[in-house]
Design an enzyme around this catalytic site. Sequence first.
Site, PDB file in Angstrom:
ATOM      1  N   ALA A  56      13.744  34.009  -4.459  1.00  0.00           N
ATOM      2  CA  ALA A  56      13.439  33.985  -3.326  1.00  0.00           C
ATOM      3  C   ALA A  56      13.581  32.747  -2.503  1.00  0.00           C
ATOM      4  O   ALA A  56      13.463  31.445  -3.186  1.00  0.00           O
ATOM      5  CB  ALA A  56      11.634  34.003  -3.135  1.00  0.00           C
ATOM      6  N   ILE A  82      12.832  29.690  -7.129  1.00  0.00           N
ATOM      7  CA  ILE A  82      12.943  29.033  -5.702  1.00  0.00           C
ATOM      8  C   ILE A  82      14.379  28.796  -5.479  1.00  0.00           C
ATOM      9  O   ILE A  82      14.930  28.110  -6.201  1.00  0.00           O
ATOM     10  CB  ILE A  82      12.059  27.784  -5.345  1.00  0.00           C
ATOM     11  CG1 ILE A  82      10.533  28.335  -5.762  1.00  0.00           C
ATOM     12  CG2 ILE A  82      12.184  27.455  -4.119  1.00  0.00           C
ATOM     13  CD1 ILE A  82       9.977  29.231  -5.250  1.00  0.00           C
ATOM     14  N   LYS A  83      14.803  29.623  -4.456  1.00  0.00           N
ATOM     15  CA  LYS A  83      16.212  29.343  -3.965  1.00  0.00           C
ATOM     16  C   LYS A  83      16.418  28.247  -2.976  1.00  0.00           C
ATOM     17  O   LYS A  83      15.820  28.346  -1.975  1.00  0.00           O
ATOM     18  CB  LYS A  83      16.813  30.714  -3.488  1.00  0.00           C
ATOM     19  CG  LYS A  83      18.442  31.156  -3.668  1.00  0.00           C
ATOM     20  CD  LYS A  83      18.731  32.509  -3.198  1.00  0.00           C
ATOM     21  CE  LYS A  83      20.126  32.729  -3.489  1.00  0.00           C
ATOM     22  NZ  LYS A  83      20.508  34.083  -2.800  1.00  0.00           N
ATOM     23  N   LEU A  84      17.380  27.549  -3.390  1.00  0.00           N
ATOM     24  CA  LEU A  84      17.334  26.303  -2.350  1.00  0.00           C
ATOM     25  C   LEU A  84      18.829  26.001  -1.935  1.00  0.00           C
ATOM     26  O   LEU A  84      19.870  26.373  -2.819  1.00  0.00           O
ATOM     27  CB  LEU A  84      17.087  24.888  -3.146  1.00  0.00           C
ATOM     28  CG  LEU A  84      15.489  24.814  -3.605  1.00  0.00           C
ATOM     29  CD1 LEU A  84      15.325  23.768  -4.709  1.00  0.00           C
ATOM     30  CD2 LEU A  84      14.588  24.616  -2.599  1.00  0.00           C
TER      31      LEU A  84
END
Length: 214
Positions: A56, A82-84
């Site tokens: 996400a 967590i997509k950064l």
Amino acid sequence: MKLFIDTANLSEIEQAASLGVIDGVTTNPSLLAKEGASLKQTIEKICQLVDGPISAEVNSEKAEEMLAEADELASLHKNVVIKLPLTQEGLKACQKLSAKNIKTNVTLVFSPNQALLAAKSGATYVSPFVGRLDDQGHEGMLLIEEIRRIFDLYGFNTQILSASIRHPNHVRMSALSGAHVATIPFKVLNQMYQHPLTTHGLEIFRKDFLSQQK
């Protein structure tokens, strides 16, 4: 090699999961916008369909804001990753999330140097976009090979997640080039199990079977 499905379409995810070969899901703001879907609600529903890593993506530009988004997303389910973005602020956020044992996927990677920085920041996954490199006349798979060599030389635990997959050959080459994961569109997943010789062989078998029933 693990296979993730790259979509925010719940019907596609459900169909893909029914095959038993999907290990996780990746989403991004563009995929969510295409479906007109809410990020949080969609992630919660995806987590009910697939028991594996679910990426996400945060949408803020500053590290502190990314961290606030990340905490909220990570609280949705234990499988949320967590997509950064591969930016200075994204790397700052990655280091802090990694220190808290929150899994991360650093995305929009186009060079070995970027992948190296992500690995040193503690990223769980790094996502090189092979298709977009091919679109610009570069060899996307060469990037996968170079990242794998660097990670192996220095013992990084970060997994290479081959992204921006355009066709089945990208999946094949990702596997041969040492990617730990390939995230693939639903269309490409369906193309992977199709082959004209398989179709032709089945037609012959069915024809011969029916001839024996007469």
